[in-house]
Design an enzyme around this catalytic site. Structure first.
Site, mmCIF file in Angstrom:
data_model
loop_
_atom_site.group_PDB
_atom_site.id
_atom_site.type_symbol
_atom_site.label_atom_id
_atom_site.label_comp_id
_atom_site.label_asym_id
_atom_site.label_seq_id
_atom_site.Cartn_x
_atom_site.Cartn_y
_atom_site.Cartn_z
ATOM 1 N N ASN A 192 27.115 13.835 -37.619
ATOM 2 C CA ASN A 192 27.006 12.809 -38.650
ATOM 3 C C ASN A 192 26.691 11.472 -37.954
ATOM 4 O O ASN A 192 27.466 11.012 -37.112
ATOM 5 C CB ASN A 192 28.346 12.736 -39.397
ATOM 6 C CG ASN A 192 28.331 11.701 -40.498
ATOM 7 O OD1 ASN A 192 27.822 10.595 -40.313
ATOM 8 N ND2 ASN A 192 28.903 12.031 -41.639
ATOM 9 N N THR B 76 35.523 9.206 -46.539
ATOM 10 C CA THR B 76 35.864 10.151 -47.607
ATOM 11 C C THR B 76 37.332 10.551 -47.471
ATOM 12 O O THR B 76 37.744 11.017 -46.399
ATOM 13 C CB THR B 76 34.969 11.410 -47.497
ATOM 14 O OG1 THR B 76 33.643 10.986 -47.214
ATOM 15 C CG2 THR B 76 34.993 12.204 -48.774
ATOM 16 N N GLU C 265 24.901 14.125 -47.423
ATOM 17 C CA GLU C 265 26.207 14.034 -48.066
ATOM 18 C C GLU C 265 26.112 12.996 -49.163
ATOM 19 O O GLU C 265 25.541 11.908 -48.944
ATOM 20 C CB GLU C 265 27.182 13.526 -46.999
ATOM 21 C CG GLU C 265 28.462 14.284 -46.905
ATOM 22 C CD GLU C 265 29.349 13.612 -45.879
ATOM 23 O OE1 GLU C 265 29.164 13.909 -44.698
ATOM 24 O OE2 GLU C 265 30.187 12.778 -46.268
ATOM 25 N N ARG D 228 25.810 6.466 -49.339
ATOM 26 C CA ARG D 228 26.818 6.013 -50.298
ATOM 27 C C ARG D 228 26.184 5.170 -51.378
ATOM 28 O O ARG D 228 25.173 4.515 -51.151
ATOM 29 C CB ARG D 228 27.905 5.196 -49.578
ATOM 30 C CG ARG D 228 28.868 6.058 -48.814
ATOM 31 C CD ARG D 228 29.957 5.215 -48.191
ATOM 32 N NE ARG D 228 31.042 6.048 -47.735
ATOM 33 C CZ ARG D 228 32.132 6.332 -48.462
ATOM 34 N NH1 ARG D 228 32.270 5.822 -49.676
ATOM 35 N NH2 ARG D 228 33.069 7.109 -47.983
ATOM 36 N N HIS E 280 27.739 6.311 -38.442
ATOM 37 C CA HIS E 280 28.314 5.133 -37.795
ATOM 38 C C HIS E 280 27.360 4.430 -36.833
ATOM 39 O O HIS E 280 27.645 3.315 -36.386
ATOM 40 C CB HIS E 280 29.662 5.480 -37.154
ATOM 41 C CG HIS E 280 30.652 5.858 -38.218
ATOM 42 N ND1 HIS E 280 30.854 5.081 -39.332
ATOM 43 C CD2 HIS E 280 31.427 6.959 -38.379
ATOM 44 C CE1 HIS E 280 31.740 5.665 -40.120
ATOM 45 N NE2 HIS E 280 32.096 6.813 -39.571
ATOM 46 N N ARG F 108 26.666 1.183 -47.707
ATOM 47 C CA ARG F 108 27.346 0.381 -46.678
ATOM 48 C C ARG F 108 26.849 0.699 -45.265
ATOM 49 O O ARG F 108 26.973 -0.114 -44.376
ATOM 50 C CB ARG F 108 28.863 0.561 -46.765
ATOM 51 C CG ARG F 108 29.317 1.927 -46.358
ATOM 52 C CD ARG F 108 30.827 2.003 -46.291
ATOM 53 N NE ARG F 108 31.413 1.956 -47.618
ATOM 54 C CZ ARG F 108 32.635 2.415 -47.869
ATOM 55 N NH1 ARG F 108 33.387 2.896 -46.899
ATOM 56 N NH2 ARG F 108 33.122 2.380 -49.089
ATOM 57 N N HIS G 118 25.580 10.320 -44.879
ATOM 58 C CA HIS G 118 26.190 10.108 -46.193
ATOM 59 C C HIS G 118 25.534 8.881 -46.820
ATOM 60 O O HIS G 118 25.722 7.758 -46.328
ATOM 61 C CB HIS G 118 27.698 9.888 -46.004
ATOM 62 C CG HIS G 118 28.458 9.771 -47.290
ATOM 63 N ND1 HIS G 118 29.832 9.706 -47.322
ATOM 64 C CD2 HIS G 118 28.062 9.717 -48.583
ATOM 65 C CE1 HIS G 118 30.240 9.594 -48.585
ATOM 66 N NE2 HIS G 118 29.174 9.600 -49.366
ATOM 67 N N HIS H 141 35.718 16.654 -40.755
ATOM 68 C CA HIS H 141 36.430 15.404 -41.019
ATOM 69 C C HIS H 141 37.563 15.212 -40.033
ATOM 70 O O HIS H 141 38.480 16.025 -39.962
ATOM 71 C CB HIS H 141 36.964 15.283 -42.448
ATOM 72 C CG HIS H 141 36.992 13.838 -42.894
ATOM 73 N ND1 HIS H 141 37.902 12.941 -42.419
ATOM 74 C CD2 HIS H 141 36.173 13.146 -43.726
ATOM 75 C CE1 HIS H 141 37.658 11.760 -42.953
ATOM 76 N NE2 HIS H 141 36.609 11.838 -43.739
ATOM 77 N N GLU I 23 32.545 23.100 -47.553
ATOM 78 C CA GLU I 23 32.952 22.468 -46.297
ATOM 79 C C GLU I 23 34.437 22.205 -46.428
ATOM 80 O O GLU I 23 34.879 21.449 -47.297
ATOM 81 C CB GLU I 23 32.191 21.152 -46.059
ATOM 82 C CG GLU I 23 32.618 20.523 -44.730
ATOM 83 C CD GLU I 23 31.901 19.216 -44.418
ATOM 84 O OE1 GLU I 23 30.737 19.030 -44.839
ATOM 85 O OE2 GLU I 23 32.525 18.359 -43.763
HETATM 86 N N1 PXP Z 1 32.372 15.886 -43.505
HETATM 87 C C1 PXP Z 1 32.416 15.050 -44.558
HETATM 88 C C2 PXP Z 1 32.253 15.618 -45.921
HETATM 89 C C3 PXP Z 1 32.579 13.658 -44.385
HETATM 90 O O1 PXP Z 1 32.647 12.841 -45.446
HETATM 91 C C4 PXP Z 1 32.680 13.154 -43.081
HETATM 92 C C5 PXP Z 1 32.815 11.677 -42.882
HETATM 93 O O2 PXP Z 1 31.651 11.040 -43.212
HETATM 94 C C6 PXP Z 1 32.624 14.065 -42.013
HETATM 95 C C7 PXP Z 1 32.494 15.421 -42.254
HETATM 96 C C8 PXP Z 1 32.709 13.617 -40.594
HETATM 97 O O3 PXP Z 1 33.958 13.088 -40.370
HETATM 98 P P1 PXP Z 1 34.228 12.307 -38.994
HETATM 99 O O4 PXP Z 1 33.330 11.103 -38.994
HETATM 100 O O5 PXP Z 1 35.671 11.987 -39.067
HETATM 101 O O6 PXP Z 1 33.890 13.278 -37.899
#
Ligand code: PXP
Length: 389
Positions: free
Chosen positions: A159, A253, A222, A197, A162, A201, A195, A343, A303
């Site tokens: 992901n 999330t 996402e 949003r 960030h 953001r 993601h 997550h 997931e």
């Molecule tokens: N899966 C989902 C559905 C999420 O919302 C997120 C966070 O954006 C992640 C995985 C990844 O989580 P993390 O950034 O804590 O690894």
């Protein structure tokens, strides 16, 4: 292609994990020492199998499995490595599964092994001793299949939200999540997740549009199930969509989707995306009620939310959360859904989740990006992959 697989039982339910069924057939060829042999496997409904049963065996009723061996008799095709055809009725298998208290996929596996043994010369109708021989071989293969359920390495989807968070902090154009995604793929990631949003953001529309063009592995979008974002997804056409709950004030999330509480709406959204060729994953807590609901509304993937496991205060709590995840993943897998998880996973807690044989992909963002600041993105991805063996 050793297994020519067709699913002509074109009904959304019961859901079939086609990749799983095909892989089982391929494993049977390997396990019995004939990896180069070929067979055809057809999943059908009761009507279709009854027609075949009538034409070939003079019995005008549905049955669970038919096997047409090409390895016997004067026209034997074994010289060409052709074993023959297996036809399984999904409807009969589903009824038998319910009666026996098994999952549909367990029942399909039993029928597949049975049909396969007929193709390679076993015949329980020949004699009592032959019936015992076939039964023993069936048991042996089923036990071995259970062990081999997942030998492939679990996949990592990174992901890159960030990277965009850092960019948006300054409102400039760097660092670029599109470039970061390419580095992740070169380091071995097999998917990129973003993601989008509602409040934009971090990830922007531009990022998703460019990623659609540049991602070589798989782009997982996402998103919350709002009209605006659904329209955007249909336009962009990612490789898959993961539906998540979205609250404006949350940092990330927070919980899983309440699928059980909005089945009608989700069923419609999933059908809409599915018709556009976009498979849907539902981000849910490890909770049997949500798994059942995800299955009911036609999700291709779930997931499993690993947040509570990742945030657990002590070992006891972490063990409890791990058991919940393991049970939920097993239940979803057995229901025929494909299972991802994510997550809060990091360099300390990922290996245990990665060892679950029912999970095919982990979605990890924050920990990899945090480490990338120290050691570089390429190394951070490779280190994570090293933990997922
Ligand atoms: N899966 C989902 C559905 C999420 O919302 C997120 C966070 O954006 C992640 C995985 C990844 O989580 P993390 O950034 O804590 O690894």
């Amino acid at each position: 292609m050793p297994v020519l697989f067709r699913n002509e039982f074109r009904s959304p339910l019961p859901r079939i994990n086609e990749a799983l069924v095909q892989r089982t057939a391929e494993l049977l060829l390997v396990m019995t020492g004939i990896p180069d042999a070929e067979l055809s496997l057809l999943l059908a409904g009761d009507k279709q199998i009854a027609e075949l049963n009538s034409s070939w065996r003079g019995k005008n009723t549905p049955t669970n499995v038919l096997a047409f061996s090409m390895t016997e008799g004067p026209d034997s095709a074994m010289a060409f490595n052709l074993l023959g055809d297996i036809v399984i009725s999904v409807e009969t298998a589903a009824r038998e599964a319910e009666y026996e208290g098994l999952s549909l996929h367990s029942r399909l596996q039993v029928l597949l092994v049975h049909g396969f043994l007929h193709l390679i010369g076993y015949d329980h109708e020949k004699s009592g001793s032959e019936a015992v021989r076939m039964h023993n071989k069936e048991r042996e293969l089923l036990q071995e299949l259970t062990k081999k359920r997942r030998e492939k390495m679990i996949k990592l989807a990174v992901n890159v939200d960030h990277v965009a968070t850092l960019r948006e902090a300054r409102g400039t154009n760097e660092p670029d999540p599109v470039l970061a995604a390419g580095i992740c793929e070169l380091a071995g990631a097999e998917g990129i997740v973003v993601h989008l949003r509602e409040d934009r953001r971090h990830i922007q529309d531009r990022d998703v549009r460019l990623l659609r063009q540049t991602v070589k592995t798989k782009l997982n979008l996402e998103m919350g199930a709002t009209d605006e974002i659904i329209k955007f997804a249909m336009d962009i056409h990612p490789d898959m969509v993961t539906l998540v709950p979205e609250k404006r004030k949350e940092l990330t999330t927070e919980g899983g989707l309440n699928v059980a509480g909005q089945k009608k709406k989700l069923k419609m959204v999933i059908a809409q995306l599915y018709d556009a060729g976009i498979p849907v994953s539902l981000f849910i807590d490890p909770d049997s009620r949500q798994i059942g609901a995800a299955n009911d509304v036609g999700a291709t993937f779930v997931e499993i939310h690993t947040g509570r496991y990742s945030d657990a205060a002590g070992e006891k709590e972490r063990d409890r959360e791990y058991e919940l995840i393991a049970a939920a993943a097993e239940e979803a897998y057995e229901a025929g859904m494909r299972v991802n998880a994510g997550h809060g996973l990091n360099y300390f807690n990922t290996a245990r989740i990665a060892s679950l044989e029912t999970i095919e992909e982990l979605s990890i963002g924050h920990a990899i990006m945090a480490r990338a600041i120290m050691v570089g993105l390429d190394q951070a991805v490779r280190e994570m992959l090293g933990l997922m063996i």
